[in-house]
Write an enzyme that holds these catalytic residues in place. Sequence first.
Site, PDB file in Angstrom:
ATOM      1  CG  ASP A 106      -1.910   1.026   1.294  1.00  0.00           C
ATOM      2  OD1 ASP A 106      -2.286   1.522   0.221  1.00  0.00           O
ATOM      3  OD2 ASP A 106      -2.335   1.398   2.403  1.00  0.00           O
ATOM      4  CD  GLU A 129      -0.429   5.271  -3.925  1.00  0.00           C
ATOM      5  OE1 GLU A 129       0.139   5.455  -2.839  1.00  0.00           O
ATOM      6  OE2 GLU A 129      -1.229   4.341  -4.143  1.00  0.00           O
ATOM      7  CG  ASP A 177      -7.863   4.823   0.719  1.00  0.00           C
ATOM      8  OD1 ASP A 177      -7.865   3.580   0.807  1.00  0.00           O
ATOM      9  OD2 ASP A 177      -6.973   5.550   1.193  1.00  0.00           O
TER      10      ASP A 177
HETATM   11  C1  GLC Z   1      -4.543   3.374   2.947  1.00  0.00           C
HETATM   12  C2  GLC Z   1      -5.077   2.173   2.185  1.00  0.00           C
HETATM   13  C3  GLC Z   1      -6.093   1.466   3.014  1.00  0.00           C
HETATM   14  C4  GLC Z   1      -5.481   1.055   4.347  1.00  0.00           C
HETATM   15  C5  GLC Z   1      -4.905   2.273   5.062  1.00  0.00           C
HETATM   16  C6  GLC Z   1      -4.151   1.903   6.313  1.00  0.00           C
HETATM   17  O1  GLC Z   1      -5.518   4.313   3.108  1.00  0.00           O
HETATM   18  O2  GLC Z   1      -5.594   2.529   0.940  1.00  0.00           O
HETATM   19  O3  GLC Z   1      -6.596   0.347   2.328  1.00  0.00           O
HETATM   20  O4  GLC Z   1      -6.430   0.464   5.156  1.00  0.00           O
HETATM   21  O5  GLC Z   1      -4.018   2.969   4.208  1.00  0.00           O
HETATM   22  O6  GLC Z   1      -3.115   1.034   6.066  1.00  0.00           O
END
Ligand code: GLC
Length: 799
Positions: free
Chosen positions: A405, A408, A483
């Site tokens: 995650d 980017e 998200d």
């Molecule tokens: C980001 C991710 C989400 C995750 C969060 C905490 O917002 O997109 O899926 O739960 O980080 O790790």
Amino acid sequence: MITNTELEYKGNLYPNDIIDFRRDAEKLYFTTSNGVVLEVSILRDSAFRFRYATENIFEPDFSYAISESASIGYNKLEVEETVTEYLIITAKLKILVDKRTLRIQISDLKGAIINEDELGFHWEENYQFGGNTVKMSKITQNAESFYGMGDKATHSNLKGKRVNNWVTDQYAFGKDQDPLYKAIPFYIGLHNNSAYGIFFDNTFRTQFDFAHERRNVTSFWADGGEMNYYFFYGPKIAEVVNSYTDLTGTPELPPMWTLGFHQSKWSYYPENRVLEIAKKFRDLRIPCDGIYLDIDYMEGFRCFTWNKEYFPDPKKMVQDLRNDGFKTIAIIDPGIKIDKDYWVYQEAKDNDYFCKRGDGPAMRGKVWPGECNFPDFTNPEVREWWAGLYKELIAEIGIKGVWNDMNEPAVMEVPTKTFPLDVRHDYDGHPCSHRKAHNVYGTQMARATYEGVKKFSFPKRPFVITRAAYSGAQRFTSTWTGDNVATWEHLWIANVQIQRMCISGMSFVGSDIGGFAEQPSGELFARWIQLGVFHPFCRVHSSGDHGDQEPWSFDDEVTDIVRSYIELRYQLLPYLYTMFYRYTKENVPMIKPLVHFDQEDHQTHFRTDEFIFGEQILVCPVQEPNAQGRRMYIPRGTWYNYWTDEVLLGGMEKWVVARLDKIPLFIKEGAMIPKYPVQQYVGEIEVEELIMEVYYKNGVERSSVYEDGQDGYDYKKGRYSLRNYKLTGRENELIIQQYKGGSYISSYETIKLNFHGLPFTISTIEVDHVQVSLKEVQLKGNSSIVLDKGFSNLHISGF
Ligand code: GLC
């Protein structure tokens, strides 16, 4: 309009007349008097690559997107020269290169224009960073439509839109918001019933204008790098998508359990909570395979550590979950906390693995753990180190999948949400700034993760999911759409995004079911699950800020609806797995927008809601509250309503009843849809009988079922089973031929055929040309028969 004598117009520079032509095997070089070189590579008769250099010289050729196994080879390549042009002719297409302007025009062998340059290649020198802004403009053809481009949260047909690709952490994005988490600079053009595709393989920020600024011009450009694009001809969209997917690659088959249901939340902790959630699934008999550990499992959000207070014995917890059929997936982010007592940080620092700013210091940015440094995943040595870090998680603790995650890369509390542009990257030995590496950073992280997970999972198959992606990421990882928000509009967005991703080469994709931010109503959750079980990746995830989002978090009616759809997904596992097989082997997207299904029907060109799941199931989600049904477009052909077996003729809009427990679902006539019995997780039971739902058709239809060991690599040695079916129906008879390939022996001995829509009463049945008594095949009513799985010919007739 410029003429060939003007080299500069509105600040842009243009190629002028060709003074040299040279051929080197499949590559053709055209050089202009002002130092522009066009390299045309013929990959296949209908796939070309165009590259432009400006000062007589090309940059070293390197791409992260292109698959090593992309197919090449053509049947014909001839070049002719006239006074005004060069003509390149392959077995399928003609490319005309204008001698005075270097503009090109591509047509089929009959002369129909498929794609042509307007201004063609032009550029602007970039005084700030050096290099060029490289630009291409094309003439928009009459009634041309545009599709593709990855995760854009906008109408499926991009005509009239401008989009740009700059991988971005876009929390709670909205409809039409751009850019988002993915950069997939690939589009499909469709006009005159024929389609082509363009993949602009440039990792800088790219922009695409689909007749937005000027109604008859389509253009694309990049902040740096080369004008370097691939052209694929159809004429079918399916062929274009296939060519692009072939070029950028497909994944290996994932373990079958990854196609089951996944439950996630930010975050399930401590350990007891995780176990409690898992138990609840089993108690309520709601099938589930994957359970997720979000960032709180770590010690102060340090990757590759455990919070021992919440998770005193992770190995045991993971094993307990495992014993109950759950596979645990853990999150790993790219930011490494700056902490001299943290071994991952120290190792990276000692080995000089962190990204550096232009003038030398390490790149610093704030993410979950606080101030972090970031590994340079574009360095092969760093990727190898990173892969090795997974040893404990995978080999010792037993984690089955990794979730990458924030790659980017996301940086908090800065307006750009990411690295400053001066950050340096290795780019596999082609050092560059973040302007060039930004869009591929996340993909290279997921690639390193994939290598590690694969190494330590072997001989089982790895599972990786990433948020950021560039073209080609699908070779290593699955993905989700980031998200989103628990609103009806986001249900619409999820539907469009998944379809778009699938025709952009990346099929293993899903949305956060129910919405990540905010809280869905039970009704919205139910409707979203009904859609989500028809997406290749099926996971509920939520931010957890607004209450629970498990199947039982609403009322009993919703729980029952959710259970029944997850059960349906598990029944359809052999169908889904076969879809995945076709995706990996034949580059066929797992989900197809209607325009992909039937481009000749112009009604499909602007449809967004309906899609084809696999080859033969038509799905259309209900996207608004209090609906008793909806209007939808049924594509041409004959379809069975899945719920009622009512037969419908397509090619028109229809009102379809769909109360809260139903989603409009139709099966293509002639289809044979395989099903397994419901299991609580993949592999819970040995399948004792394969069920085939057979939808009568007066005519011919083909179906197939792919199976193997559901995990591991034996399938690569031929231990798979591919059952191909040909169904031929006539007024008073139905013939089903089965051809089986591969050496895998499935656990079941019999196949049960459930007939739908048989227009006659069965009187005789022949199996492999021998008449059998009706009793012998256990005919139930007039609707089912059970056969030995090895049959090759079933002939039933009646009156
Ligand atoms: C980001 C991710 C989400 C995750 C969060 C905490 O917002 O997109 O899926 O739960 O980080 O790790």
